[in-house]
Design a protein around this motif. Structure first.
Motif, PDB file in Angstrom:
ATOM      1  N   PRO A   1     -22.226 -13.928 -14.018  1.00  0.00           N
ATOM      2  CA  PRO A   1     -23.000 -13.457 -12.860  1.00  0.00           C
ATOM      3  C   PRO A   1     -24.360 -14.138 -12.724  1.00  0.00           C
ATOM      4  CG  PRO A   1     -22.225 -11.621 -14.183  1.00  0.00           C
ATOM      5  CD  PRO A   1     -21.927 -12.862 -14.964  1.00  0.00           C
ATOM      6  N   MET A   2     -24.840 -14.753 -13.798  1.00  0.00           N
ATOM      7  CA  MET A   2     -26.153 -15.403 -13.718  1.00  0.00           C
ATOM      8  C   MET A   2     -26.060 -16.807 -13.124  1.00  0.00           C
ATOM      9  SD  MET A   2     -28.010 -13.947 -17.134  1.00  0.00           S
ATOM     10  CE  MET A   2     -26.678 -14.380 -18.215  1.00  0.00           C
ATOM     11  N   GLU A   3     -24.848 -17.302 -12.910  1.00  0.00           N
ATOM     12  CA  GLU A   3     -24.681 -18.613 -12.268  1.00  0.00           C
ATOM     13  C   GLU A   3     -24.496 -18.406 -10.776  1.00  0.00           C
ATOM     14  OE1 GLU A   3     -21.571 -20.593 -14.407  1.00  0.00           O
ATOM     15  OE2 GLU A   3     -22.836 -20.862 -16.182  1.00  0.00           O
ATOM     16  N   LYS A   4     -25.201 -19.221  -9.973  1.00  0.00           N
ATOM     17  CA  LYS A   4     -25.278 -18.865  -8.565  1.00  0.00           C
ATOM     18  C   LYS A   4     -24.009 -19.161  -7.765  1.00  0.00           C
ATOM     19  CE  LYS A   4     -28.056 -22.899  -7.070  1.00  0.00           C
ATOM     20  NZ  LYS A   4     -28.305 -23.559  -8.350  1.00  0.00           N
ATOM     21  N   ASP A   5     -23.052 -19.895  -8.345  1.00  0.00           N
ATOM     22  CA  ASP A   5     -21.789 -20.106  -7.630  1.00  0.00           C
ATOM     23  C   ASP A   5     -20.716 -19.055  -7.983  1.00  0.00           C
ATOM     24  OD1 ASP A   5     -21.481 -20.945 -10.207  1.00  0.00           O
ATOM     25  OD2 ASP A   5     -20.497 -22.843  -9.738  1.00  0.00           O
ATOM     26  N   ALA A   6     -21.116 -18.001  -8.702  1.00  0.00           N
ATOM     27  CA  ALA A   6     -20.127 -17.001  -9.175  1.00  0.00           C
ATOM     28  C   ALA A   6     -19.349 -16.377  -8.018  1.00  0.00           C
ATOM     29  CB  ALA A   6     -20.834 -15.913  -9.991  1.00  0.00           C
ATOM     30  N   LEU A   7     -20.028 -16.023  -6.944  1.00  0.00           N
ATOM     31  CA  LEU A   7     -19.338 -15.368  -5.828  1.00  0.00           C
ATOM     32  C   LEU A   7     -18.338 -16.311  -5.166  1.00  0.00           C
ATOM     33  CD1 LEU A   7     -22.282 -13.398  -4.149  1.00  0.00           C
ATOM     34  CD2 LEU A   7     -20.565 -12.522  -5.744  1.00  0.00           C
ATOM     35  N   ASP A   8     -18.738 -17.575  -5.003  1.00  0.00           N
ATOM     36  CA  ASP A   8     -17.828 -18.559  -4.385  1.00  0.00           C
ATOM     37  C   ASP A   8     -16.603 -18.799  -5.266  1.00  0.00           C
ATOM     38  OD1 ASP A   8     -19.435 -18.867  -2.189  1.00  0.00           O
ATOM     39  OD2 ASP A   8     -20.535 -20.586  -3.014  1.00  0.00           O
ATOM     40  N   ILE A   9     -16.803 -18.826  -6.573  1.00  0.00           N
ATOM     41  CA  ILE A   9     -15.675 -19.022  -7.503  1.00  0.00           C
ATOM     42  C   ILE A   9     -14.675 -17.875  -7.359  1.00  0.00           C
ATOM     43  CG2 ILE A   9     -15.064 -18.999  -9.958  1.00  0.00           C
ATOM     44  CD1 ILE A   9     -17.687 -20.572 -10.473  1.00  0.00           C
ATOM     45  N   ILE A  10     -15.187 -16.660  -7.273  1.00  0.00           N
ATOM     46  CA  ILE A  10     -14.293 -15.493  -7.130  1.00  0.00           C
ATOM     47  C   ILE A  10     -13.530 -15.564  -5.808  1.00  0.00           C
ATOM     48  CG2 ILE A  10     -14.218 -12.980  -6.854  1.00  0.00           C
ATOM     49  CD1 ILE A  10     -16.799 -12.929  -8.662  1.00  0.00           C
ATOM     50  N   LYS A  11     -14.247 -15.844  -4.724  1.00  0.00           N
ATOM     51  CA  LYS A  11     -13.586 -15.881  -3.404  1.00  0.00           C
ATOM     52  C   LYS A  11     -12.490 -16.930  -3.378  1.00  0.00           C
ATOM     53  CE  LYS A  11     -17.732 -14.434  -0.932  1.00  0.00           C
ATOM     54  NZ  LYS A  11     -18.907 -14.982  -0.238  1.00  0.00           N
ATOM     55  N   ASP A  12     -12.763 -18.102  -3.941  1.00  0.00           N
ATOM     56  CA  ASP A  12     -11.751 -19.171  -3.972  1.00  0.00           C
ATOM     57  C   ASP A  12     -10.529 -18.733  -4.804  1.00  0.00           C
ATOM     58  OD1 ASP A  12     -10.707 -21.997  -3.834  1.00  0.00           O
ATOM     59  OD2 ASP A  12     -11.011 -21.808  -5.999  1.00  0.00           O
ATOM     60  N   ALA A  13     -10.787 -18.142  -5.963  1.00  0.00           N
ATOM     61  CA  ALA A  13      -9.684 -17.749  -6.858  1.00  0.00           C
ATOM     62  C   ALA A  13      -8.798 -16.691  -6.202  1.00  0.00           C
ATOM     63  CB  ALA A  13     -10.243 -17.232  -8.187  1.00  0.00           C
ATOM     64  N   VAL A  14      -9.421 -15.743  -5.508  1.00  0.00           N
ATOM     65  CA  VAL A  14      -8.653 -14.655  -4.883  1.00  0.00           C
ATOM     66  C   VAL A  14      -7.908 -15.174  -3.659  1.00  0.00           C
ATOM     67  CG1 VAL A  14      -8.876 -12.444  -3.659  1.00  0.00           C
ATOM     68  CG2 VAL A  14     -10.154 -12.852  -5.784  1.00  0.00           C
ATOM     69  N   LYS A  15      -8.620 -15.905  -2.790  1.00  0.00           N
ATOM     70  CA  LYS A  15      -7.999 -16.313  -1.523  1.00  0.00           C
ATOM     71  C   LYS A  15      -6.993 -17.439  -1.700  1.00  0.00           C
ATOM     72  CE  LYS A  15     -11.687 -14.570   1.341  1.00  0.00           C
ATOM     73  NZ  LYS A  15     -13.087 -14.818   1.652  1.00  0.00           N
ATOM     74  N   ASN A  16      -7.299 -18.397  -2.564  1.00  0.00           N
ATOM     75  CA  ASN A  16      -6.450 -19.592  -2.649  1.00  0.00           C
ATOM     76  C   ASN A  16      -5.489 -19.599  -3.838  1.00  0.00           C
ATOM     77  OD1 ASN A  16      -7.763 -20.625  -0.358  1.00  0.00           O
ATOM     78  ND2 ASN A  16      -9.450 -21.382  -1.627  1.00  0.00           N
ATOM     79  N   HIS A  17      -5.715 -18.713  -4.808  1.00  0.00           N
ATOM     80  CA  HIS A  17      -4.860 -18.736  -6.000  1.00  0.00           C
ATOM     81  C   HIS A  17      -4.320 -17.349  -6.365  1.00  0.00           C
ATOM     82  CE1 HIS A  17      -6.196 -22.885  -6.538  1.00  0.00           C
ATOM     83  NE2 HIS A  17      -7.402 -22.436  -6.255  1.00  0.00           N
ATOM     84  N   GLY A  18      -4.521 -16.377  -5.500  1.00  0.00           N
ATOM     85  CA  GLY A  18      -3.922 -15.050  -5.682  1.00  0.00           C
ATOM     86  C   GLY A  18      -4.459 -14.251  -6.852  1.00  0.00           C
ATOM     87  N   PHE A  19      -5.678 -14.549  -7.319  1.00  0.00           N
ATOM     88  CA  PHE A  19      -6.233 -13.783  -8.440  1.00  0.00           C
ATOM     89  C   PHE A  19      -6.389 -12.316  -8.026  1.00  0.00           C
ATOM     90  CE2 PHE A  19      -8.136 -16.712 -11.837  1.00  0.00           C
ATOM     91  CZ  PHE A  19      -7.218 -17.706 -11.596  1.00  0.00           C
ATOM     92  N   LYS A  20      -6.186 -11.416  -8.998  1.00  0.00           N
ATOM     93  CA  LYS A  20      -6.130  -9.979  -8.694  1.00  0.00           C
ATOM     94  C   LYS A  20      -7.277  -9.167  -9.299  1.00  0.00           C
ATOM     95  CE  LYS A  20      -1.822 -10.169  -6.975  1.00  0.00           C
ATOM     96  NZ  LYS A  20      -1.585 -10.064  -5.527  1.00  0.00           N
ATOM     97  N   GLY A  21      -8.181  -9.818 -10.012  1.00  0.00           N
ATOM     98  CA  GLY A  21      -9.275  -9.084 -10.624  1.00  0.00           C
ATOM     99  C   GLY A  21     -10.420 -10.022 -10.958  1.00  0.00           C
ATOM    100  N   ILE A  22     -11.527  -9.430 -11.390  1.00  0.00           N
ATOM    101  CA  ILE A  22     -12.705 -10.198 -11.823  1.00  0.00           C
ATOM    102  C   ILE A  22     -12.975  -9.845 -13.273  1.00  0.00           C
ATOM    103  CG2 ILE A  22     -15.195 -10.557 -11.517  1.00  0.00           C
ATOM    104  CD1 ILE A  22     -14.747  -9.610  -8.556  1.00  0.00           C
ATOM    105  N   LYS A  23     -13.101 -10.867 -14.132  1.00  0.00           N
ATOM    106  CA  LYS A  23     -13.369 -10.628 -15.552  1.00  0.00           C
ATOM    107  C   LYS A  23     -14.844 -10.901 -15.846  1.00  0.00           C
ATOM    108  CE  LYS A  23     -13.331 -10.918 -20.090  1.00  0.00           C
ATOM    109  NZ  LYS A  23     -12.522 -11.788 -20.907  1.00  0.00           N
ATOM    110  N   LEU A  24     -15.481  -9.958 -16.519  1.00  0.00           N
ATOM    111  CA  LEU A  24     -16.858 -10.141 -16.968  1.00  0.00           C
ATOM    112  C   LEU A  24     -16.917  -9.985 -18.486  1.00  0.00           C
ATOM    113  CD1 LEU A  24     -18.763  -8.029 -14.264  1.00  0.00           C
ATOM    114  CD2 LEU A  24     -18.448 -10.516 -14.308  1.00  0.00           C
TER     115      LEU A  24
END
Ligand SMILES: [Zn+2]
Length: 245
Positions: free
Chosen positions: A74-97
Protein backbone atom coordinates in the motif's frame (compact mmCIF):
# COMPACT_ATOMS: atom_id res chain seq x y z
CA UNK A 1 -6.27 -41.24 7.15
CA UNK A 2 -4.78 -40.48 3.73
CA UNK A 3 -7.90 -41.77 1.96
CA UNK A 4 -10.06 -39.61 4.21
CA UNK A 5 -7.84 -36.58 3.55
CA UNK A 6 -8.23 -37.10 -0.17
CA UNK A 7 -11.97 -37.73 -0.02
CA UNK A 8 -12.83 -34.08 0.71
CA UNK A 9 -12.95 -31.75 -2.28
CA UNK A 10 -11.07 -28.59 -1.41
CA UNK A 11 -10.37 -24.99 -2.30
CA UNK A 12 -7.06 -23.71 -0.96
CA UNK A 13 -7.78 -20.15 0.19
CA UNK A 14 -4.13 -19.14 0.60
CA UNK A 15 -0.99 -20.32 -1.14
CA UNK A 16 2.02 -19.05 -3.06
CA UNK A 17 4.27 -20.03 -5.92
CA UNK A 18 7.91 -19.05 -6.36
CA UNK A 19 11.16 -19.11 -4.46
CA UNK A 20 11.18 -18.06 -0.80
CA UNK A 21 14.83 -18.05 0.17
CA UNK A 22 16.37 -16.50 3.25
CA UNK A 23 15.28 -18.11 6.55
CA UNK A 24 12.40 -20.11 5.04
CA UNK A 25 14.34 -21.80 2.23
CA UNK A 26 11.28 -23.17 0.39
CA UNK A 27 10.02 -22.96 -3.18
CA UNK A 28 7.34 -24.33 -5.50
CA UNK A 29 6.40 -23.83 -9.15
CA UNK A 30 2.85 -23.47 -10.45
CA UNK A 31 3.17 -26.93 -12.01
CA UNK A 32 4.35 -28.49 -8.74
CA UNK A 33 1.49 -26.84 -6.84
CA UNK A 34 -1.05 -28.16 -9.36
CA UNK A 35 0.47 -31.66 -9.11
CA UNK A 36 -0.09 -31.51 -5.33
CA UNK A 37 -3.63 -30.22 -5.90
CA UNK A 38 -4.33 -33.21 -8.16
CA UNK A 39 -2.87 -35.60 -5.59
CA UNK A 40 -4.90 -34.24 -2.66
CA UNK A 41 -8.21 -33.31 -4.32
CA UNK A 42 -7.78 -29.53 -4.34
CA UNK A 43 -9.94 -28.08 -7.10
CA UNK A 44 -8.61 -24.51 -6.98
CA UNK A 45 -5.94 -22.59 -5.07
CA UNK A 46 -5.79 -18.87 -4.33
CA UNK A 47 -2.22 -17.75 -4.96
CA UNK A 48 -0.32 -14.54 -4.36
CA UNK A 49 3.21 -13.41 -5.16
CA UNK A 50 5.17 -10.21 -4.62
CA UNK A 51 5.82 -8.74 -7.07
CA UNK A 52 2.58 -9.74 -8.75
CA UNK A 53 3.99 -10.64 -12.20
CA UNK A 54 4.61 -14.31 -11.41
CA UNK A 55 1.07 -14.88 -10.15
CA UNK A 56 -0.47 -13.09 -13.15
CA UNK A 57 1.47 -15.37 -15.50
CA UNK A 58 0.42 -18.49 -13.59
CA UNK A 59 -3.26 -17.47 -13.36
CA UNK A 60 -3.31 -16.65 -17.09
CA UNK A 61 -1.81 -20.07 -17.82
CA UNK A 62 -4.01 -22.14 -15.46
CA UNK A 63 -7.24 -20.13 -15.03
CA UNK A 64 -9.31 -23.17 -14.06
CA UNK A 65 -7.01 -24.12 -11.16
CA UNK A 66 -5.29 -20.97 -9.90
CA UNK A 67 -7.14 -17.92 -8.55
CA UNK A 68 -5.22 -14.71 -8.01
CA UNK A 69 -5.10 -12.52 -4.93
CA UNK A 70 -3.36 -9.26 -5.87
CA UNK A 71 -0.48 -8.77 -3.44
CA UNK A 72 0.43 -5.10 -3.27
CA UNK A 73 2.40 -2.83 -1.00
CA UNK A 74 0.00 0.00 0.00
CA UNK A 75 2.95 2.37 0.40
CA UNK A 76 3.78 2.12 -3.32
CA UNK A 77 1.80 4.59 -5.34
CA UNK A 78 0.91 2.22 -8.20
CA UNK A 79 -0.82 -0.24 -5.80
CA UNK A 80 -4.35 0.73 -6.86
CA UNK A 81 -3.54 0.44 -10.58
CA UNK A 82 -1.95 -2.98 -10.03
CA UNK A 83 -5.11 -4.22 -8.30
CA UNK A 84 -7.44 -2.84 -10.98
CA UNK A 85 -5.39 -4.45 -13.76
CA UNK A 86 -5.24 -7.82 -11.97
CA UNK A 87 -8.99 -7.89 -11.31
CA UNK A 88 -10.19 -6.56 -14.66
CA UNK A 89 -7.70 -8.22 -17.00
CA UNK A 90 -6.69 -11.39 -15.15
CA UNK A 91 -9.77 -12.29 -13.09
CA UNK A 92 -8.14 -11.87 -9.67
CA UNK A 93 -10.66 -12.38 -6.86
CA UNK A 94 -9.02 -10.80 -3.83
CA UNK A 95 -6.34 -8.43 -2.52
CA UNK A 96 -3.45 -9.79 -0.44
CA UNK A 97 -1.73 -7.61 2.15
CA UNK A 98 1.34 -8.63 4.14
CA UNK A 99 1.78 -5.85 6.72
CA UNK A 100 4.54 -7.77 8.52
CA UNK A 101 6.89 -8.23 5.57
CA UNK A 102 6.29 -4.72 4.25
CA UNK A 103 6.23 -2.94 7.61
CA UNK A 104 2.99 -1.02 7.97
CA UNK A 105 -0.01 -1.40 10.27
CA UNK A 106 -3.20 -2.93 8.80
CA UNK A 107 -5.14 0.07 10.12
CA UNK A 108 -2.63 2.66 8.85
CA UNK A 109 -4.12 5.31 6.58
CA UNK A 110 -1.98 4.02 3.70
CA UNK A 111 -4.34 1.03 3.62
CA UNK A 112 -7.55 3.10 3.42
CA UNK A 113 -7.55 3.58 -0.40
CA UNK A 114 -6.95 -0.18 -0.81
CA UNK A 115 -9.88 -0.99 1.49
CA UNK A 116 -12.09 1.48 -0.40
CA UNK A 117 -11.15 -0.13 -3.71
CA UNK A 118 -11.87 -3.60 -2.29
CA UNK A 119 -15.34 -2.29 -1.40
CA UNK A 120 -15.88 -0.85 -4.89
CA UNK A 121 -14.71 -4.06 -6.57
CA UNK A 122 -16.61 -6.18 -4.02
CA UNK A 123 -13.63 -8.46 -3.33
CA UNK A 124 -12.12 -9.43 0.05
CA UNK A 125 -8.91 -8.21 1.60
CA UNK A 126 -6.74 -11.17 2.65
CA UNK A 127 -4.41 -9.99 5.39
CA UNK A 128 -1.50 -11.91 6.93
CA UNK A 129 -1.88 -12.12 10.72
CA UNK A 130 0.05 -13.40 13.69
CA UNK A 131 3.22 -11.41 14.22
CA UNK A 132 3.96 -8.26 16.19
CA UNK A 133 4.04 -5.40 15.69
CA UNK A 134 2.53 -5.18 12.20
CA UNK A 135 0.08 -8.06 11.79
CA UNK A 136 -1.86 -8.57 15.00
CA UNK A 137 -5.59 -9.38 14.88
CA UNK A 138 -6.48 -6.28 16.91
CA UNK A 139 -5.05 -4.01 14.18
CA UNK A 140 -6.99 -5.84 11.46
CA UNK A 141 -10.10 -5.46 13.64
CA UNK A 142 -9.58 -1.69 13.70
CA UNK A 143 -9.61 -1.68 9.90
CA UNK A 144 -12.72 -3.89 9.93
CA UNK A 145 -14.35 -1.35 12.25
CA UNK A 146 -13.63 1.51 9.83
CA UNK A 147 -14.85 -0.44 6.75
CA UNK A 148 -17.77 -2.60 7.93
CA UNK A 149 -18.87 -3.34 4.35
CA UNK A 150 -15.48 -4.72 3.26
CA UNK A 151 -14.86 -8.41 3.89
CA UNK A 152 -11.44 -9.18 5.39
CA UNK A 153 -9.84 -12.61 5.83
CA UNK A 154 -7.34 -12.95 8.67
CA UNK A 155 -4.85 -15.26 6.97
CA UNK A 156 -3.39 -17.80 9.48
CA UNK A 157 -6.06 -16.67 12.05
CA UNK A 158 -3.32 -15.48 14.43
CA UNK A 159 -0.71 -18.05 13.30
CA UNK A 160 1.51 -19.81 15.86
CA UNK A 161 0.77 -17.92 19.06
CA UNK A 162 -2.25 -19.14 21.02
CA UNK A 163 -3.06 -15.68 22.38
CA UNK A 164 -3.14 -14.26 18.86
CA UNK A 165 -5.26 -17.20 17.65
CA UNK A 166 -7.76 -16.49 20.41
CA UNK A 167 -7.73 -12.77 19.61
CA UNK A 168 -8.43 -13.54 15.93
CA UNK A 169 -11.48 -15.55 17.02
CA UNK A 170 -12.54 -12.85 19.49
CA UNK A 171 -12.22 -10.08 16.91
CA UNK A 172 -14.09 -12.09 14.25
CA UNK A 173 -16.92 -12.67 16.77
CA UNK A 174 -17.12 -8.90 17.23
CA UNK A 175 -16.91 -7.87 13.55
CA UNK A 176 -19.14 -9.74 11.06
CA UNK A 177 -16.96 -8.66 8.10
CA UNK A 178 -13.96 -10.61 9.49
CA UNK A 179 -13.20 -14.13 8.22
CA UNK A 180 -10.57 -16.67 9.31
CA UNK A 181 -8.16 -18.87 7.32
CA UNK A 182 -6.49 -21.87 8.96
CA UNK A 183 -3.00 -22.31 7.42
CA UNK A 184 -0.10 -22.48 9.86
CA UNK A 185 -2.36 -22.30 12.91
CA UNK A 186 -1.36 -25.21 15.15
CA UNK A 187 -4.46 -25.90 17.27
CA UNK A 188 -7.02 -28.26 15.67
CA UNK A 189 -9.50 -27.43 18.46
CA UNK A 190 -9.63 -23.75 17.45
CA UNK A 191 -11.04 -24.67 14.03
CA UNK A 192 -14.16 -26.16 15.66
CA UNK A 193 -14.40 -23.31 18.16
CA UNK A 194 -14.26 -20.77 15.34
CA UNK A 195 -16.81 -22.66 13.25
CA UNK A 196 -19.25 -22.72 16.17
CA UNK A 197 -18.57 -19.33 17.75
CA UNK A 198 -17.67 -17.07 14.80
CA UNK A 199 -19.90 -18.60 12.15
CA UNK A 200 -20.24 -21.67 9.94
CA UNK A 201 -19.37 -19.67 6.82
CA UNK A 202 -16.53 -17.57 8.22
CA UNK A 203 -13.65 -20.03 8.50
CA UNK A 204 -11.89 -21.56 5.51
CA UNK A 205 -9.04 -23.95 4.88
CA UNK A 206 -5.75 -22.92 3.28
CA UNK A 207 -2.37 -24.56 2.73
CA UNK A 208 0.13 -21.70 2.48
CA UNK A 209 2.27 -23.63 -0.01
CA UNK A 210 5.23 -23.96 -0.12
CA UNK A 211 5.59 -23.34 3.62
CA UNK A 212 3.52 -26.35 4.75
CA UNK A 213 2.87 -29.89 3.56
CA UNK A 214 -0.68 -30.59 2.33
CA UNK A 215 -1.25 -33.63 4.56
CA UNK A 216 -0.30 -31.70 7.71
CA UNK A 217 -2.66 -28.82 7.02
CA UNK A 218 -5.46 -31.16 5.95
CA UNK A 219 -5.14 -33.54 8.87
CA UNK A 220 -5.38 -30.77 11.47
CA UNK A 221 -8.72 -29.76 9.99
CA UNK A 222 -10.02 -33.33 9.75
CA UNK A 223 -9.30 -34.05 13.44
CA UNK A 224 -10.81 -30.74 14.59
CA UNK A 225 -14.03 -32.39 15.78
CA UNK A 226 -16.24 -31.05 13.01
CA UNK A 227 -18.58 -33.50 11.25
CA UNK A 228 -18.33 -34.25 7.54
CA UNK A 229 -20.78 -31.61 6.34
CA UNK A 230 -19.09 -28.99 8.53
CA UNK A 231 -15.72 -30.07 7.11
CA UNK A 232 -17.12 -29.55 3.61
CA UNK A 233 -17.87 -25.94 4.58
CA UNK A 234 -14.32 -25.34 5.83
CA UNK A 235 -12.56 -27.22 3.02
CA UNK A 236 -14.68 -25.98 0.12
CA UNK A 237 -18.02 -24.19 0.47
CA UNK A 238 -16.90 -21.14 2.43
CA UNK A 239 -14.07 -20.07 0.11
CA UNK A 240 -16.28 -20.73 -2.90
CA UNK A 241 -18.95 -18.43 -1.48
CA UNK A 242 -16.65 -15.66 -0.28
CA UNK A 243 -14.60 -15.50 -3.48
CA UNK A 244 -17.58 -16.20 -5.78
CA UNK A 245 -15.81 -19.09 -7.52
ZN1 LIG B 1 1.29 -17.02 2.98
Amino acid sequence: MLDRIKSFKKIDAHSHIGVFGSWSNVSITAEELIADMDEYNVEKAVISTFPIKESIEAVDKYPDRLIGAAWVNPMEKDALDIIKDAVKNHGFKGIKLHPLSQAYLPNDECVFPIAELAGELDIPLMIHTGHPPFSLPWSVAQLADIYPDVKMVMIHMGHGNGMYVQSAIDMAKKYPNLYLETSGMPMHTKIKEAYEQVGADRIMWGLDAPFHHPTVEMQRTIVSGLNDSQLEDVFYNNAKKLLKL
